[in-house]
Design an enzyme around this catalytic site. Structure first.
Site, short mmCIF file in Angstrom:
data_model
loop_
_atom_site.label_atom_id
_atom_site.label_comp_id
_atom_site.label_asym_id
_atom_site.label_seq_id
_atom_site.Cartn_x
_atom_site.Cartn_y
_atom_site.Cartn_z
N LYS A 1 -6.91 11.67 -17.30
CA LYS A 1 -7.04 12.47 -18.51
C LYS A 1 -5.79 12.28 -19.38
CE LYS A 1 -10.82 13.54 -16.48
NZ LYS A 1 -11.02 14.62 -15.55
N ARG B 1 0.84 -1.20 0.00
CA ARG B 1 0.00 0.00 0.00
C ARG B 1 0.87 1.25 0.00
NH1 ARG B 1 -3.22 -0.22 4.75
NH2 ARG B 1 -1.82 1.30 5.67
N ASP C 1 -5.15 22.59 -9.51
CA ASP C 1 -5.54 21.47 -10.35
C ASP C 1 -4.96 21.76 -11.73
OD1 ASP C 1 -6.90 19.74 -12.10
OD2 ASP C 1 -8.69 19.70 -10.85
#
Ligand SMILES: *Cc1c(COP(=O)(O)O)cnc(C)c1O
Length: 394
Positions: A214, A64, A189
């Site tokens: 994206k 993890r 962002d």
């Protein structure tokens, strides 16, 4: 045999060349870092396990906290943006949420551009408020006016430039300067521009965030996010929130994102070239009231875009003149090359009707459409759009 890629003096290399080798170096002579699927990691001795627990990064005690695949992508993104360190997330939204949490605590206040991605806004209104964090949403085009909005408890400024629905370009260096004067962290962002077209850290940003779903992955086949911190202290805070909140991303997806990164600069140049051609064509169309694309010299964001960015991606908006929802649906439904769907940044073109009434920063005039200009031949896209416009007035 282990051979890390020869590392010439990276400072002398162009960003395009750096992108080919960023995070590079694998094992056994394999060009690309393979997919390391893992949960448990085994150690030869108790002592080695305990040492790994203490050191956690870069050494790993449990998957993890990272695998060679996730770490290779984190390293590549750190190099691509020139930051200190990165963390991967299961989605772009997870990266936004955890980055905000890393910078804020109960009783704090955050300043957020009014035009941010909707779910970013929702998180602040619905969840952050339950933990005693207040938010003020401001006009994305505010500049010196931001000064009046700081409170004594303001700790973070969240930007998205250009906004991914309405395409306002923010004066990032000025806003960052105002925030830093008050001891606030600046988050952005940077999904639209990617590291290829905007360098957040040379414009005063502390944490740069991407929806890797994206352009980074770039082929519409994975959901993933990444956040990069400018300096060690910010990175430690981000990494700590990341670990405590159980964030990670799969090695398979990190492999895809790292592969996407190798061609990012080539794809984005093509998206840019094609989107500009389409935007210029759209501007001349009688059906179109406004084209929202910062790279158009008539666009309100053009001056700042040209100052701060080195290119524009394939996502743009158009506001049509008055047409009914039925006419717009007829236009979009019949398109052959533009798929109807959310998300963007893959190789394919997309169209999405957007309701301007839901967008705080937008005047509700004619219908708004968001287009993603993919990697198809732009002349084919123009023919498809032209036939679509003919359906508006059937
Ligand atoms: C898609 C998107 C996100 C969210 O990313 P996911 O990977 O879908 O969670 C965040 N910001 C912008 C600007 C986006 O377009």
């Amino acid at each position: 045999m282990t051979r890390s890629t020869c590392t010439p003096d990276v400072e002398q290399l162009s960003p395009d060349t750096r992108m080919i080798h960023a995070g590079g170096g694998s094992a056994y002579g394999i060009v690309n870092m393979p997919v390391f699927r893992a949960s448990t990691l085994l150690f030869d001795t108790v002592q080695e396990y305990e040492d790994a627990l203490v050191r956690r990064s870069p050494s790993v005690s449990y998957a993890r906290y990272g695998t060679p695949s996730t770490q290779a992508f984190e390293k590549a993104m750190t190099e691509a943006e020139g930051g200190y360190g990165a963390a991967v997330f299961p989605s772009g939204l997870a990266a936004i949420v955890v980055a905000l949490i890393s910078a804020l605590g109960a009783g704090d206040h955050v300043l957020i551009s009014n035009a941010v991605y909707g779910p970013t806004r929702n998180f602040c209104i619905k969840t952050l408020s339950r933990f005693g964090v207040t938010a003020t949403f401001f006009d994305p085009l505010i500049s010196d006016g931001l000064e009046a909005l700081f409170q004594t408890n303001t700790r973070a400024l969240f930007l998205e430039s250009p906004a991914s629905m309405t395409f306002e370009v923010q004066d990032v260096p000025r806003l960052a300067q105002l925030a830093h004067a008050r001891g606030c962290k600046v988050l952005i962002d940077n999904t639209w521009a990617t590291p290829v077209f905007f360098s957040p850290f040379s414009h005063g940003v502390d944490i740069s965030i991407h929806s890797a779903s994206k352009y980074l992955v770039g082929h519409s086949d994975a959901i993933m996010g990444v956040a990069i911190a400018a300096d060690n202290a910010t990175y430690q805070q981000l990494r700590s929130a990341w670990a405590e909140m159980g964030q990670t991303a799969s090695s398979d997806d990190c492999f895809l994102a790292l592969r996407g990164l190798r061609t990012l600069h080539v794809r984005l140049k093509r998206h840019y070239q094609s989107a500009l051609q389409v935007a210029e064509w759209l501007r001349e169309r009688p059906e179109v009231a406004r084209v929202l694309y910062p790279a158009l010299s008539q666009s309100p964001g053009f001056r700042i875009w040209r100052r701060d960015f080195t290119g524009a991606s394939g996502l743009l908006g158009i506001q049509l003149k008055q047409f009914s929802a039925a006419a717009v649906a007829r236009m979009a439904n019949g398109l052959k090359l533009f798929g109807i769907g959310a998300s963007w940044g893959g190789h394919e073109s997309l169209i999405l009707p957007v309701n301007p009434a839901n967008l705080p920063a937008m005047q509700p005039d004619g219908p708004l459409l968001r287009l993603h200009i993919g990697l198809e031949d732009p002349d084919d896209l123009l023919r498809d759009l032209e036939a679509g416009f003919a359906r508006l007035t059937l």
